[in-house]
Design a protein around this motif. Sequence first.
Motif, PDB file in Angstrom:
ATOM      1  N   LEU A  95      39.117   8.637  -3.491  1.00  0.00           N
ATOM      2  CA  LEU A  95      38.084   7.600  -3.445  1.00  0.00           C
ATOM      3  C   LEU A  95      36.717   8.234  -3.258  1.00  0.00           C
ATOM      4  N   THR A  96      35.691   7.449  -3.501  1.00  0.00           N
ATOM      5  CA  THR A  96      34.337   7.873  -3.166  1.00  0.00           C
ATOM      6  C   THR A  96      33.550   6.657  -2.698  1.00  0.00           C
ATOM      7  N   ASN A  97      32.404   6.925  -2.073  1.00  0.00           N
ATOM      8  CA  ASN A  97      31.612   5.817  -1.539  1.00  0.00           C
ATOM      9  C   ASN A  97      30.872   5.082  -2.637  1.00  0.00           C
ATOM     10  N   ALA A  98      30.660   3.804  -2.421  1.00  0.00           N
ATOM     11  CA  ALA A  98      29.769   3.020  -3.271  1.00  0.00           C
ATOM     12  C   ALA A  98      28.318   3.280  -2.832  1.00  0.00           C
ATOM     13  N   PRO A 103      18.427  -1.610   5.020  1.00  0.00           N
ATOM     14  CA  PRO A 103      18.001  -3.009   5.235  1.00  0.00           C
ATOM     15  C   PRO A 103      16.909  -3.475   4.279  1.00  0.00           C
ATOM     16  N   ASP A 104      16.063  -2.553   3.812  1.00  0.00           N
ATOM     17  CA  ASP A 104      14.986  -2.961   2.896  1.00  0.00           C
ATOM     18  C   ASP A 104      15.442  -3.031   1.449  1.00  0.00           C
ATOM     19  N   GLY A 105      16.716  -2.759   1.196  1.00  0.00           N
ATOM     20  CA  GLY A 105      17.247  -2.861  -0.160  1.00  0.00           C
ATOM     21  C   GLY A 105      17.281  -1.562  -0.922  1.00  0.00           C
ATOM     22  N   THR A 106      16.707  -0.507  -0.355  1.00  0.00           N
ATOM     23  CA  THR A 106      16.767   0.782  -1.041  1.00  0.00           C
ATOM     24  C   THR A 106      18.130   1.433  -0.814  1.00  0.00           C
ATOM     25  N   VAL A 107      18.465   2.361  -1.700  1.00  0.00           N
ATOM     26  CA  VAL A 107      19.747   3.048  -1.598  1.00  0.00           C
ATOM     27  C   VAL A 107      19.631   4.160  -0.568  1.00  0.00           C
ATOM     28  N   GLY A 108      20.404   4.033   0.519  1.00  0.00           N
ATOM     29  CA  GLY A 108      20.375   5.051   1.563  1.00  0.00           C
ATOM     30  C   GLY A 108      21.290   6.215   1.261  1.00  0.00           C
ATOM     31  N   LEU A 109      22.448   5.906   0.689  1.00  0.00           N
ATOM     32  CA  LEU A 109      23.396   6.955   0.311  1.00  0.00           C
ATOM     33  C   LEU A 109      23.937   6.591  -1.067  1.00  0.00           C
ATOM     34  N   THR A 110      23.665   7.456  -2.031  1.00  0.00           N
ATOM     35  CA  THR A 110      24.084   7.152  -3.400  1.00  0.00           C
ATOM     36  C   THR A 110      25.594   7.298  -3.538  1.00  0.00           C
ATOM     37  N   TYR A 136      29.431  15.860  -0.465  1.00  0.00           N
ATOM     38  CA  TYR A 136      28.873  16.749  -1.497  1.00  0.00           C
ATOM     39  C   TYR A 136      27.361  16.573  -1.634  1.00  0.00           C
ATOM     40  N   GLU A 137      26.805  15.627  -0.913  1.00  0.00           N
ATOM     41  CA  GLU A 137      25.362  15.410  -0.832  1.00  0.00           C
ATOM     42  C   GLU A 137      25.002  15.302   0.640  1.00  0.00           C
ATOM     43  N   ALA A 138      23.727  15.409   0.933  1.00  0.00           N
ATOM     44  CA  ALA A 138      23.270  15.291   2.319  1.00  0.00           C
ATOM     45  C   ALA A 138      23.576  13.889   2.840  1.00  0.00           C
ATOM     46  N   VAL A 139      24.189  13.819   4.021  1.00  0.00           N
ATOM     47  CA  VAL A 139      24.497  12.533   4.669  1.00  0.00           C
ATOM     48  C   VAL A 139      23.812  12.588   6.034  1.00  0.00           C
ATOM     49  N   PRO A 140      22.547  12.191   6.097  1.00  0.00           N
ATOM     50  CA  PRO A 140      21.782  12.380   7.341  1.00  0.00           C
ATOM     51  C   PRO A 140      22.233  11.483   8.481  1.00  0.00           C
ATOM     52  N   GLU A 141      22.792  10.318   8.176  1.00  0.00           N
ATOM     53  CA  GLU A 141      23.218   9.387   9.218  1.00  0.00           C
ATOM     54  C   GLU A 141      24.743   9.383   9.313  1.00  0.00           C
ATOM     55  N   PRO A 142      25.278   9.105  10.518  1.00  0.00           N
ATOM     56  CA  PRO A 142      26.737   8.981  10.617  1.00  0.00           C
ATOM     57  C   PRO A 142      27.258   7.906   9.667  1.00  0.00           C
ATOM     58  N   LEU A 143      28.372   8.217   9.030  1.00  0.00           N
ATOM     59  CA  LEU A 143      28.959   7.310   8.044  1.00  0.00           C
ATOM     60  C   LEU A 143      29.952   6.381   8.738  1.00  0.00           C
TER      61      LEU A 143
END
Length: 728
Positions: A95-98, A103-110, A136-143
Motif C-alpha cells: 500500500l501507499t499513502n493517499a 487544514p488550508d487545503g494544501t497537500v501536506g504529504l503527497t 521515500y520522501e521527507a515526512v516532517p510530521e508524525p504520520l
Amino acid sequence: MNELAGAPKPPPPEDYYIEAETSLVDRPVRTLKQHDLFGVFNNHGDFRAADKGPEGLFFLDTRHLSQLELRLGRKPPLLLDSVVLDDNSALLVDLTNADLLEPDGTVGLTRDSVFANRLKFLCGASCHERITLRSYEAVPEPLPVELAFAADFADLFEVRGEERERHGTLHVELMSDRAVRFFYLGLDGVERTTTLEFDPAPAVLTPYSAQWQIDLSTKNRASIGIRIDCGHAERDGPEPTTTLAAYRSVRRESRGCTSRLGDITSSNELFDAIVRRSTADLDMLLTNTEYGLYPYAGIPWYSTIFGRDGIITAMQLVWNAPDIARGVLHALALTQATEIDETADAQPGKILHEMRGGEMARVGEVPFRRYYGTVDATPLFVMLAGDYFRRTGDVETIRAIWPNILAALEWIDIYGDADGDGFVEYCRMTERGLANQGWKDSHDSIFHADGRLAEGPIALCEVQGYVYAARRAAGELAGALGDSDRSERLHAQAEALRRLFEEKFWVEELGSYALALDGAKQPCSVLASNAGHALLTGIAAPDRAASIARLLTSPKFFNGWGVRTIASGEARYNPMSYHNGSIWPHDNALIAMGLARYGHKAEVARIFEGLFAAASYDELGRLPELFCGFPRRPRRGPTAYPVACSPQAWAAAAPFALLAASIGLEVDHKSERVLLNDPALPAFLNELWLPNVALAGSRLGLRLQRSDSDITVAVTRREGPARVVIFK
C-alpha cells in the motif's frame, strides 16, 4: 440434538439458502485458513461486516472479528498489490499513502511518499499481522496510523443470511495500554473472546480503535505488530508467543499426504501453476480434527467436516494421495450414526453429512451440529473403502472399519430402501431437514420435464450407481477378509440392482437415464449431469454409456468450459443457478472418470481442456466451487458465480482426477502394477512427469510424451518390484 430451553424458533428449511446482497466477485477477496480458523479479507487486507459479505475472522463457525480497517493519515491507503503466497501461508499487501491535506487545503504529504507492507498469516487460533512502513520522501510530521476494529460474534449461518430473534451478551474491555478484549456469552453457555494485542503500544487505544503517531523524520522505517487471538472453550493448547516464531511454525508445517501431488510437472508452465495452487489449497483445507486429518469442504461457507465432500475429494486423489482417503474413512467411521434422531435425519449406519460447532447449531436453531441428511454419503463411504483397499492393500484399516461398512450396508438395505422396491430413496424426517439430499441439494434441483418439483421419497439416478459400486466394493472387501459367502451375496445384489436400474431409469426419448424417480415411481425425464455418475460407478450398459457420452459433450450440456448440471432447454435451466445449469468442476471430474472407464477418451480431453482454460482465467489459477453455465465466448473467461466458495476441496482435487482419467492411470496394490489404460494427453500437454508414484514398497517415476498421434511412456525411476503395464 441438544435443544436448549428458550432457543429461538428454527427457520423453515429454505432459509438455509445462502443469501447474496453482495457478490464475492464485486471486489476480490483473499482467504487464509489454518485448522479451525479462517479469514476472509478484501484486497487491502481489511474487512468490514457492515458490507453484508462473508468478510471477517472466523473460528469454529463464529465470526470473532467483524471489522479491521487500516488508515494512513486518517485516509484509506492506496492499493499497490495484494497476493496470497503460492503455498497459502500468508497474505502480502502493498500500500501507499493517499494525498494528505493540510487544514488550508494544501497537500501536506503527497501520495506515494510512504510505502506500507502488510504481512498477515494464521497460526493456531490467532491471526498475526506485521505492518512495515518506509518513507521515500521527507515526512516532517508524525504520520497518524489508525486501526478500527469490532467483533460481532455472528454465527456463520447468520452471516449466510439467517435471521435470529435472540443473541447472547457482548461487551468489550481495555485489558492494558496495548490490549483490547471482546467478550461474548452465547445462548449455548459458551464464552467466546477476541483479544487484540499491539506492539508497540498505541498512542491512543479505545475499545474500537488504536492509533499510533509514527515518526519517519529521523528513521525512514517503522513497524507495528498485531495479534488477534480467538478464545474458545474448545481451543487447543499454547501457541508460539512471537510473530516470528509463529510464522516459522506455519511455514514449516507440511502435510505429507499432499507432497506427491505437488511433484507433478509438465511441458506447460500454466498447468504446473494450477497443480501447485490445487496442492496448496488441499494442504490448507486439510485439518487436524478430533477425528483425525480431514479435508474441510471450502471457504467461506463450508469450512468444516462434510461427509460427501470429503469422500469425493479423497476419491479423486486416492491414486496419488491415499492417506487422505484413510483419514476420511476413519473420521466418518467415528461419526457414523448409531441411533434414530429425527431432528438430525439420523438412522443407524448412516454417514455424516455435516458437522457444525457454532452457537446456532449448538442450541438447535439449525439442525447441523451433527446432521445426517444425505442419501449418498453412506454408499460413497463404502465405495471409498474399496478404492482405498485396491490402491493400498491396507487390510488393517479395512478390518478396523469393517463393522462400519457392515452398518452402512445395513442402512442401505433397511432405511435407504424403506419401501423395498430395490432403490435407495430419501425423504427428510422433519420439516427442518434439507428437502433434497443428494449432491444437488437446492430445493428446486429435482424436477419433472414440465418443471414441477418432484415429491418424495426420491430415488436419484447417481445414488443407485453409488449403491451398485458400494456393493461390489464391499464384496471385494468381504472376500479379502475371508467371508466368501457375504462376498457372493453382495455381488449378486449389485447385479440385481444393475438390471433393475436399466429397466426403470433408462428413458429412450432422452437417450439418457432419468434424473430421478419420484415418490410415485415416475421418472423425472430431465437431461442432467447425474447420468454421468452412472458411468463413474460402472452401472451403465456400454451402449447407453456411449449415448450419454455424446449427450454430455453436445452443446446442450458442454458450454466450452465444462458440462452443465442440466442441459440447456430444460424447464428449470438457468445458467446462473446453483444446480440447474451451472458448471461444477468436481461434477465434471467424476463424469470424466466415468467416460474414461468406458473408453471415451476424446470426451475426457474436451472436459479437461475446458476446465484447464477456466482455471487459467482465475486470478490465482484456481478452480472455484462452481461457475455460471453461459456459453464460452472469445477472448474472455467464464462467468463467475456470485457466492461460490474458493478454495473448495473437491474442486481443488478435480485437476488430479482429470489427469488420471486422461492417462488411464490406476494403481493396483494386489498385482503390484501401475496400469495405464489407453493413455492420452490433452492438447495443452506435450509431456507429463509423475516422479513419485508409490505402491507396495515400490516407487516409480513416469514420463509421458506425445509422439505424433501416440503417447510414449518411459520409466525414469524404479525402486522395488512394481511394474508399469500399458493397455491400448
